[in-house]
Design a protein around this motif. Structure first.
Motif, PDB file in Angstrom:
ATOM      1  N   ARG A 112      -3.064   4.840   5.331  1.00  0.00           N
ATOM      2  CA  ARG A 112      -3.725   4.765   3.940  1.00  0.00           C
ATOM      3  C   ARG A 112      -4.748   5.521   3.963  1.00  0.00           C
ATOM      4  NH1 ARG A 112      -6.612  -0.208   4.020  1.00  0.00           N
ATOM      5  NH2 ARG A 112      -6.054  -0.299   6.560  1.00  0.00           N
ATOM      6  N   LEU A 130      -0.453   7.929   2.288  1.00  0.00           N
ATOM      7  CA  LEU A 130      -1.206   9.149   1.722  1.00  0.00           C
ATOM      8  C   LEU A 130      -1.324  10.409   2.868  1.00  0.00           C
ATOM      9  CD1 LEU A 130      -4.785   7.488   0.771  1.00  0.00           C
ATOM     10  CD2 LEU A 130      -2.549   7.874  -0.729  1.00  0.00           C
ATOM     11  N   ALA A 145      -5.396   0.188  -8.355  1.00  0.00           N
ATOM     12  CA  ALA A 145      -4.061  -0.639  -8.264  1.00  0.00           C
ATOM     13  C   ALA A 145      -3.216   0.127  -9.297  1.00  0.00           C
ATOM     14  CB  ALA A 145      -4.423  -1.941  -8.478  1.00  0.00           C
ATOM     15  N   TYR A 199       0.725  -1.216  -0.083  1.00  0.00           N
ATOM     16  CA  TYR A 199       0.126  -0.215   0.007  1.00  0.00           C
ATOM     17  C   TYR A 199       0.886   1.335   0.190  1.00  0.00           C
ATOM     18  CZ  TYR A 199      -4.210  -2.664   0.920  1.00  0.00           C
ATOM     19  OH  TYR A 199      -5.386  -3.264   0.528  1.00  0.00           O
ATOM     20  N   SER A 237      -9.810   1.388   3.231  1.00  0.00           N
ATOM     21  CA  SER A 237      -9.050   2.572   3.518  1.00  0.00           C
ATOM     22  C   SER A 237      -9.953   3.735   3.644  1.00  0.00           C
ATOM     23  CB  SER A 237      -8.149   2.948   2.505  1.00  0.00           C
ATOM     24  OG  SER A 237      -7.486   1.764   2.068  1.00  0.00           O
ATOM     25  N   TYR A 289      -1.827   3.703  -8.972  1.00  0.00           N
ATOM     26  CA  TYR A 289      -0.944   3.808  -7.970  1.00  0.00           C
ATOM     27  C   TYR A 289       0.308   3.301  -8.544  1.00  0.00           C
ATOM     28  CZ  TYR A 289      -3.661   4.879  -3.665  1.00  0.00           C
ATOM     29  OH  TYR A 289      -4.329   5.228  -2.741  1.00  0.00           O
TER      30      TYR A 289
HETATM   31  O1  C5P Z   1      -8.604   0.659  -1.465  1.00  0.00           O
HETATM   32  P1  C5P Z   1      -8.560  -0.510  -2.859  1.00  0.00           P
HETATM   33  O2  C5P Z   1      -8.821  -1.770  -2.329  1.00  0.00           O
HETATM   34  O3  C5P Z   1      -9.551   0.052  -3.862  1.00  0.00           O
HETATM   35  O4  C5P Z   1      -7.140  -0.428  -3.527  1.00  0.00           O
HETATM   36  C1  C5P Z   1      -6.850  -1.168  -4.502  1.00  0.00           C
HETATM   37  C2  C5P Z   1      -5.254  -1.303  -4.725  1.00  0.00           C
HETATM   38  O5  C5P Z   1      -4.625  -0.128  -4.769  1.00  0.00           O
HETATM   39  C3  C5P Z   1      -4.560  -1.876  -3.667  1.00  0.00           C
HETATM   40  O6  C5P Z   1      -4.501  -3.437  -3.688  1.00  0.00           O
HETATM   41  C4  C5P Z   1      -3.167  -1.529  -3.807  1.00  0.00           C
HETATM   42  O7  C5P Z   1      -2.491  -2.059  -4.781  1.00  0.00           O
HETATM   43  C5  C5P Z   1      -3.341  -0.074  -4.066  1.00  0.00           C
HETATM   44  N1  C5P Z   1      -3.606   0.864  -2.974  1.00  0.00           N
HETATM   45  C6  C5P Z   1      -2.190   1.551  -2.798  1.00  0.00           C
HETATM   46  N2  C5P Z   1      -2.175   2.313  -1.627  1.00  0.00           N
HETATM   47  C7  C5P Z   1      -3.303   2.802  -0.680  1.00  0.00           C
HETATM   48  C8  C5P Z   1      -4.621   2.335  -1.380  1.00  0.00           C
HETATM   49  C9  C5P Z   1      -4.542   1.316  -2.438  1.00  0.00           C
HETATM   50  O8  C5P Z   1      -1.200   1.161  -3.154  1.00  0.00           O
HETATM   51  N3  C5P Z   1      -3.156   3.541   0.129  1.00  0.00           N
END
Ligand code: C5P
Length: 311
Positions: free
Chosen positions: A146, A29, A173, A26, A130, A176
Motif C-alpha cells: 500500500r 501500488l 476511495a 486496498y 499507508s 481508486y
Molecule cells: O489511505 P486512505 O485511508 O486515504 O484511503 C481511503 C480509501 O482509498 C480506502 O478505504 C480504500 O478504499 C482506498 N485505497 C485503496 N488502496 C490503497 C489506499 C487506499 O484502495 N492502497
C-alpha cells in the motif's frame, strides 16, 4: 520537562502506479515518494508520568488526529503536551497528517529514552496509515504494497519545485474505484516504473518516465487540474504531475530562477495562497534535520535517532 520543536515535512509522489485491487479492498501500488521542504511545526513538551496522556492544541480543527493515535499505539507512558502549527494543506496528497504521526513515532522513544526496534516502528506506522512508514525514512524511496513496503533510493539533487493545492477535493476511495472501472484487463507492466528508479540518479528530470495513474480518472472530472499541469509545463517544469490522488500538483525545475518566475506567474493566475515554492529534501538532509531538532550528539549516527541512555 523536556521540550522539542519539530519540523514535520510533506511528501510528493514522483511516480504513482496503481496495481490490482486486493481481497482486503486496498490496492497494491508502485510509487516513488519524495520529502519536500513544506512543513508543519510540532512543539512537544514531555514530562515523565505513570500513565500516557496526550494534550493537543492545533491551529486548525482536525478530526481523528493521527498525532494522538500514534502516541496511543506506541503506548509509552508519559505526559505529552503538543502544539501543532499546520502549514501543509490537508487532504490534498501531501501526507501532512502522516508526517505528523511519524514525527511522534520518532520523537517519543527518543524523549522517553526507550528503545523501540525499527521493525516495530514500521509496523505501527503502517497501522496508522499507508503514507506513515515513508516518513520514518524520508528522502527518495520506492514504495510497494500500500506504499508501506519501502526501499530507500539514492538521493537525487535538491531541486527547486512548486506545489499547487487548488481548492478541489478529490475522494481517494472514489478515485481508486474509478481506476478499476476505467481499466480493462490487467494493470500495465512495471517496466517504466523500474526504469524510472534507475534513471533518477543519472538522467535529468525532463527525461524521467514519471506518471501518476490517478490523472487518468481525476483530470476528466476536474479539467482545471489538467490546465494547471499544462501551465507548469509551459513555465519550464521538467516534471509536472499530480501528487497522490490529488488535487495537489507539483512541478520540478532545473534552477531557482525558473522556479521563482513560475511562482510569480502562477500566483497571478491562481491566487497567492495555493502556491508554495519548496525544494526536495534528501534523506541526508532529513536525517540531519531530525538529529538537529532532537539535539542528538553528532557521534550517534544510528537511525532512527536514539538517546544515548535509551534502554
Ligand atoms: O489511505 P486512505 O485511508 O486515504 O484511503 C481511503 C480509501 O482509498 C480506502 O478505504 C480504500 O478504499 C482506498 N485505497 C485503496 N488502496 C490503497 C489506499 C487506499 O484502495 N492502497
Amino acid at each position: 520537562m523536556t521540550t522539542v520543536r519539530l519540523r514535520s515535512v510533506a511528501k510528493i509522489n514522483l511516480d504513482l502506479r496503481v496495481l490490482e485491487r486486493r481481497a482486503d479492498g486496498y490496492h497494491n501500488l508502485r510509487t516513488v515518494f519524495q520529502t519536500i521542504s513544506l512543513a508543519d511545526t510540532l512543539d512537544i513538551a514531555y514530562a515523565p508520568a505513570r500513565r500516557l496522556t496526550v494534550e493537543l492544541q492545533s491551529t486548525v480543527e482536525i478530526t481523528g488526529n493521527l498525532i494522538e493515535k500514534a502516541a496511543q499505539l506506541l503506548a509509552i507512558p508519559g505526559r505529552f503536551n503538543i502544539r501543532l502549527h499546520k502549514r501543509i494543506p490537508m487532504g490534498g496528497g501531501l501526507g501532512g497528517g502522516s508526517s505528523n504521526a511519524a514525527a511522534m513515532l520518532l520523537a517519543i522513544p527518543f524523549l522517553v529514552g526507550k528503545q523501540v526496534p525499527l521493525r516495530k516502528l514500521i509496523d505501527l506506522a503502517s497501522q496508522l496509515g499507508s503514507d506513515v512508514p515513508f516518513f520514518l525514512l524520508g528522502g527518495t524511496a520506492a514504495g510497494l504494497d500500500r506504499g508501506t513496503e519501502l526501499y530507500p533510493l539514492p538521493d537525487i539533487p535538491r531541486l527547486p519545485a512548486v506545489v499547487i493545492t487548488p481548492k478541489i477535493h478529490v475522494s481517494t476511495a472514489e478515485a481508486y474505484r474509478a481506476i478499476d472501472e476505467h481499466r480493462s484487463g490487467a494493470p500495465p507492466a512495471p517496466t517504466s516504473h523500474e526504469a524510472l528508479t534507475w534513471m533518477l540518479e543519472t538522467a535529468p528530470p525532463a527525461a524521467w518516465p514519471c506518471c501518476n495513474d490517478f490523472e487518468t480518472v481525476v483530470f476528466p472530472q476536474f479539467p482545471q487540474l489538467k490546465s494547471i499541469q499544462g501551465k507548469l509545463q509551459k513555465l519550464g517544469a521538467g516534471v509536472a504531475l499530480m501528487s497522490g490522488s490529488g488535487s495537489t500538483l507539483f512541478g520540478l525545475f532545473a534552477n531557482r530562477k525558473s522556479r521563482d518566475s513560475a511562482v510569480v506567474s502562477l500566483r497571478k493566475d491562481l491566487g497567492k495562497e495555493v502556491i508554495f515554492p519548496v525544494s526536495l529534501v534528501s534523506r541526508g538532509a532529513y536525517r540531519s534535520l531530525w538529529r538537529r531538532q532532537l539535539r542528538v550528539s553528532p557521534d550517534l549516527t544510528i537511525w532512527p535517532p536514539q538517546s544515548r541512555y535509551a534502554q
